[in-house]
Every structure is written in C-alpha cells, then in structure tokens.
Design a protein around this motif. Structure first.
Motif, mmCIF file in Angstrom:
data_model
loop_
_atom_site.group_PDB
_atom_site.id
_atom_site.type_symbol
_atom_site.label_atom_id
_atom_site.label_comp_id
_atom_site.label_asym_id
_atom_site.label_seq_id
_atom_site.Cartn_x
_atom_site.Cartn_y
_atom_site.Cartn_z
ATOM 1 N N LYS A 1 31.341 35.368 46.890
ATOM 2 C CA LYS A 1 29.926 35.010 46.878
ATOM 3 C C LYS A 1 29.668 33.554 46.504
ATOM 4 C CE LYS A 1 30.488 38.639 44.564
ATOM 5 N NZ LYS A 1 30.521 39.764 43.633
ATOM 6 N N TYR B 1 34.576 47.616 40.116
ATOM 7 C CA TYR B 1 33.218 47.133 40.408
ATOM 8 C C TYR B 1 32.980 45.735 39.823
ATOM 9 C CZ TYR B 1 31.871 52.095 41.185
ATOM 10 O OH TYR B 1 31.771 53.387 41.615
ATOM 11 N N ALA B 2 33.528 45.511 38.623
ATOM 12 C CA ALA B 2 33.116 44.323 37.859
ATOM 13 C C ALA B 2 33.794 43.056 38.378
ATOM 14 C CB ALA B 2 33.457 44.530 36.391
ATOM 15 N N GLU B 3 33.156 41.929 38.125
ATOM 16 C CA GLU B 3 33.745 40.630 38.415
ATOM 17 C C GLU B 3 34.927 40.397 37.472
ATOM 18 O OE1 GLU B 3 32.443 38.460 41.017
ATOM 19 O OE2 GLU B 3 31.731 40.483 41.313
ATOM 20 N N LEU C 1 21.200 44.892 43.231
ATOM 21 C CA LEU C 1 22.260 44.192 43.967
ATOM 22 C C LEU C 1 23.565 44.112 43.197
ATOM 23 C CD1 LEU C 1 20.253 41.194 45.526
ATOM 24 C CD2 LEU C 1 20.717 43.448 46.506
ATOM 25 N N ASN C 2 23.609 44.692 42.004
ATOM 26 C CA ASN C 2 24.851 44.644 41.231
ATOM 27 C C ASN C 2 25.275 46.049 40.830
ATOM 28 O OD1 ASN C 2 26.141 44.438 38.248
ATOM 29 N ND2 ASN C 2 26.811 42.745 39.518
ATOM 30 N N GLY C 3 26.464 46.446 41.309
ATOM 31 C CA GLY C 3 26.944 47.801 41.061
ATOM 32 C C GLY C 3 27.347 48.024 39.611
ATOM 33 N N THR C 4 27.952 47.010 39.005
ATOM 34 C CA THR C 4 28.434 47.158 37.626
ATOM 35 C C THR C 4 27.291 47.489 36.675
ATOM 36 O OG1 THR C 4 30.204 45.594 38.079
ATOM 37 C CG2 THR C 4 29.639 45.942 35.766
ATOM 38 N N LYS D 1 23.680 36.798 44.802
ATOM 39 C CA LYS D 1 23.406 37.551 46.028
ATOM 40 C C LYS D 1 21.985 37.273 46.539
ATOM 41 C CE LYS D 1 26.753 41.074 44.780
ATOM 42 N NZ LYS D 1 27.003 42.188 43.865
ATOM 43 N N ASP E 1 28.298 39.813 35.801
ATOM 44 C CA ASP E 1 27.549 41.021 36.136
ATOM 45 C C ASP E 1 26.418 41.239 35.128
ATOM 46 O OD1 ASP E 1 29.231 42.230 38.350
ATOM 47 O OD2 ASP E 1 30.753 42.061 36.799
ATOM 48 N N ASP F 1 25.579 37.515 38.993
ATOM 49 C CA ASP F 1 26.050 38.042 40.285
ATOM 50 C C ASP F 1 24.863 38.449 41.175
ATOM 51 O OD1 ASP F 1 28.338 39.243 41.955
ATOM 52 O OD2 ASP F 1 26.994 40.939 41.679
ATOM 53 N N GLY G 1 27.721 49.324 46.683
ATOM 54 C CA GLY G 1 27.582 47.874 46.578
ATOM 55 C C GLY G 1 28.799 47.194 45.996
ATOM 56 N N ALA G 2 29.796 47.951 45.610
ATOM 57 C CA ALA G 2 30.985 47.364 44.987
ATOM 58 C C ALA G 2 32.131 48.340 45.154
ATOM 59 C CB ALA G 2 30.716 47.085 43.507
HETATM 60 N N1 HSE Z 1 30.696 42.762 40.552
HETATM 61 C C1 HSE Z 1 29.970 43.073 41.724
HETATM 62 C C2 HSE Z 1 29.068 44.256 41.467
HETATM 63 C C3 HSE Z 1 30.928 43.369 42.833
HETATM 64 O O1 HSE Z 1 29.248 44.914 40.432
HETATM 65 O O2 HSE Z 1 28.166 44.519 42.237
HETATM 66 C C4 HSE Z 1 30.321 43.419 44.188
HETATM 67 O O3 HSE Z 1 29.735 42.201 44.546
#
Ligand code: HSE
Length: 346
Positions: free
Chosen positions: A130, A212-214, A183-186, A229, A220, A225, A325-326
């Motif tokens: 991203k 999921y996490a960066e 927009l963030n799964g975490t 997006k 996050d 994040d 989303g992740a």
């Molecule tokens: N860290 C991001 C999330 C991964 O949790 O959404 C997907 O972009």
C-alpha cells in the motif's frame, strides 16, 4: 500459450499463499486464459534469493518458503545471490510482484525503489503493497503509461475483495461522491473479539497469527493502514492526491473493554470507520476514526477480519461490498485477479 515470467519480491504470508494459488490454478489459467505462469525469481530481505530463468519448482519452493531459501534444492541455471534490483530487471522477468512490508511514512522504501526500477525496465508490476501506491500513485501510473506496462494494485484495498475493480469497472459511468467503510481487518477483528470478552492484547496476537496485521501492527491500531487505503481510494475514485496528514485520524487504542460493553448495552457497536467525500469545490475531506454505530447500520454487522465499503453514487445510490480484507489467501487472490486482468490486456 502465453508464458509470463514472474519475480516475487517479498515472501511473507501473502507471497507464500500466492505460490500455493499458482499451483492450484495452473490448469485453470491455461484453460481459461491460455496463460502459463512461470515463477522465475524470489527475493527476501533476510532469507536469501532464488532465480532461475527456466522457472522455479513451486512444490520445492513451497516446502522451504517459510525458512531459509538456501534449503531449496539445486537446479540447472539456478542463481542464489542476486540482489532484488538486479533480479527484477532480468530479461526472463515479465511481471514483478512487489510484496515487501508496507511502509506508509516517508519514502515507502524499499518497495518504491523496486517498483520504480521494474517500471523503468519495462516490467509489468502487480503489488499488494500500500505504501508506494498511497504515496506516489500519479507518478507510478504515469511511468507505467509511459512504458506501456500494467500497474495492478487491487490487493492494496480490502485484500482480495475487488473494491478498486468495482469502483473502476463495475461502477463505470457512475459518479462516486463519497466512500465509507471498514478498511482494516486487524482492528475489526480486535473489536469483534473484545466484544466476546477477549483482551485487546489477546485479540491482537490472534490477528497477527492469522496474517491480518501489518509487520508493525501500530499501523493497524493507529488507523494509519485504513488512512493509507483511503488515500488509494481517493487517487482512484476522485483523482486526488491526499497526504496522510490531511486525514483526520484516530485509531482504536483508546477504546477500553468498558467502552465496548457500554456500546453493546445500548444496542450499538464500535467500528473503525474510514470515510472520504468530494465537496462541491472539488476538495476531498477524509477521516478515519472509531464510531459507535447502531446495529441497524450494515457496517455494524461486518465482524472479524471482514471489510466493507459503501460507494455513494449518483445513478444507483449506495452500493455496498463486503468481504475478506486481509489474510494470505484472500490477498493472494487479488494478485491473481490482477494477473488475469493483465493477461486479458495482452
Ligand atoms: N493489516 C491489514 C489489515 C492487512 O488488517 O487490514 C490488509 O491490508
């Protein structure tokens, strides 16, 4: 049959899932798209690199992909010492897939250099990274157009759920005036788990275990994040380049278990909401912040690592897309979908 040679830069959860997907979809890509995808190179920051113009053995690579690449068996014309920048410019590479960890701040390196070098060498680029797209989409798009190559980045927003493709293609002809989403799964996963009584720390470590996490999860939980997006969406939908500092941003770190329960008791739910809208004067306003939503709001029903986005359009009103989303496989699918779009264009 058209053969595309691919170089993969970065081999984390998404890269490994992509290799598995290439194996699983090999026959499908040949039958549906007349496409033979050959993985010719892989580069990691600390676990070595592999390059073979005839193509790497995907099963053998999968077996060592979580460990040192030195364990990959010898094969004819295999090179093990190329730097990423010299690997990705090799003649047998047609497509560079950039998957190094996202850096939002400053210069988005090393991904930015990889993508610039690939485009300058006339390679197609597909990325789920991203940082470079958020920071420099107009420049990268112009460079890709100048070289006549494809720049795919579907996986940068909502992982494998085709949020960008829906705005670019599915809603072509509509004017989109606003977007609003999770927009963030975490963070969505953490908030859902906290509702079921888990602690913040337990929920975060489970989100990390699920991929999921960066790499740095503060991206996050601080909303960076989601803001990145939103910047990518603003580039694609509104043609506007927003800076991270132009987005009012608050993460979820100040939400306590008591806040979560208080919302539950009133029939509401906390969600980290990213939203952007174009104003009559052409300016784009954007924010990321936790909001208490009534359960009647569709976004309140989106739980776990799922994401959702609502596009506000002039011709068909609001359109909402909900999906993963992740996660490795879901994001690897976005890469595959870009590869298919590229194959259709060639
Ligand atoms: N860290 C991001 C999330 C991964 O949790 O959404 C997907 O972009």
């Amino acid at each position: 049959m058209r053969t595309l040679g691919i170089a993969l830069i970065g081999l984390g959860a998404v890269g490994r899932a992509f290799i598995a997907l290439l194996q699983a979809r090999r026959a499908y890509l040949a039958a549906q798209y007349n496409l033979d995808v050959k993985l010719v190179g892989v580069a990691t920051a600390r676990r070595g690199t592999l390059f073979c113009p005839e193509g790497l053995d995907l099963a053998a690579l999968s077996a060592v992909a979580s460990a040192e690449l030195s364990a990959y068996p010898d094969q004819a014309r295999l090179l093990r010492t190329l730097e990423p920048l010299s690997l990705l410019t090799r003649p047998s590479v047609d497509v560079v897939i950039e998957l190094t960890p996202t850096v939002y701040a400053r210069d988005a390196e090393p991904a930015m250099s990889h993508i610039r070098a690939a485009l300058a060498a006339g390679k197609h680029v597909i990325t789920a990274n991203k940082g470079p797209i958020a920071l420099a989409y107009p420049e990268l798009r112009a460079q890709a157009a100048h070289r006549g190559v494809f720049l795919g980045f579907e996986g940068t927003v909502m992982g494998g759920t085709p949020a960008l493709r829906m705005a670019r293609q599915g809603l072509a002809g509509c004017q989109i005036s606003a977007v609003r989403g999770i927009l963030n799964g975490t963070t969505n996963f953490i908030l859902s788990e906290m509702e079921s009584g888990k602690s913040y720390a337990e929920a975060l470590s489970e989100a990390q275990a699920r991929g999921y996490a960066e790499a740095d999860p503060s991206n996050d939980v601080e909303g960076i994040d989601a803001a990145g997006k939103l910047i990518i969406l603003a580039h694609v939908i509104f043609g506007k380049a927003l800076g991270l500092d132009e987005i009012g941003r608050e993460g979820i770190t100040r939400l306590s278990q008591a806040d979560i329960q208080a919302a539950q008791a009133s029939g509401e739910r906390w969600k980290l909401i990213a939203q952007a809208a174009i104003q009559p004067d052409g300016q784009v306003s954007a924010s990321v912040k936790p909001m208490r939503l009534p359960l009647s709001d569709p976004l309140a029903q989106v739980g776990g690592g799922m994401n959702a986005i609502t596009y506000q359009t002039d011709l068909i009103g609001a359109v909402t897309l909900i999906g993963a989303g992740a996660g490795g496989t879901a994001t690897a699918y976005a890469l595959l979908s870009d590869l298919i779009e590229l194959a259709e264009q060639l």
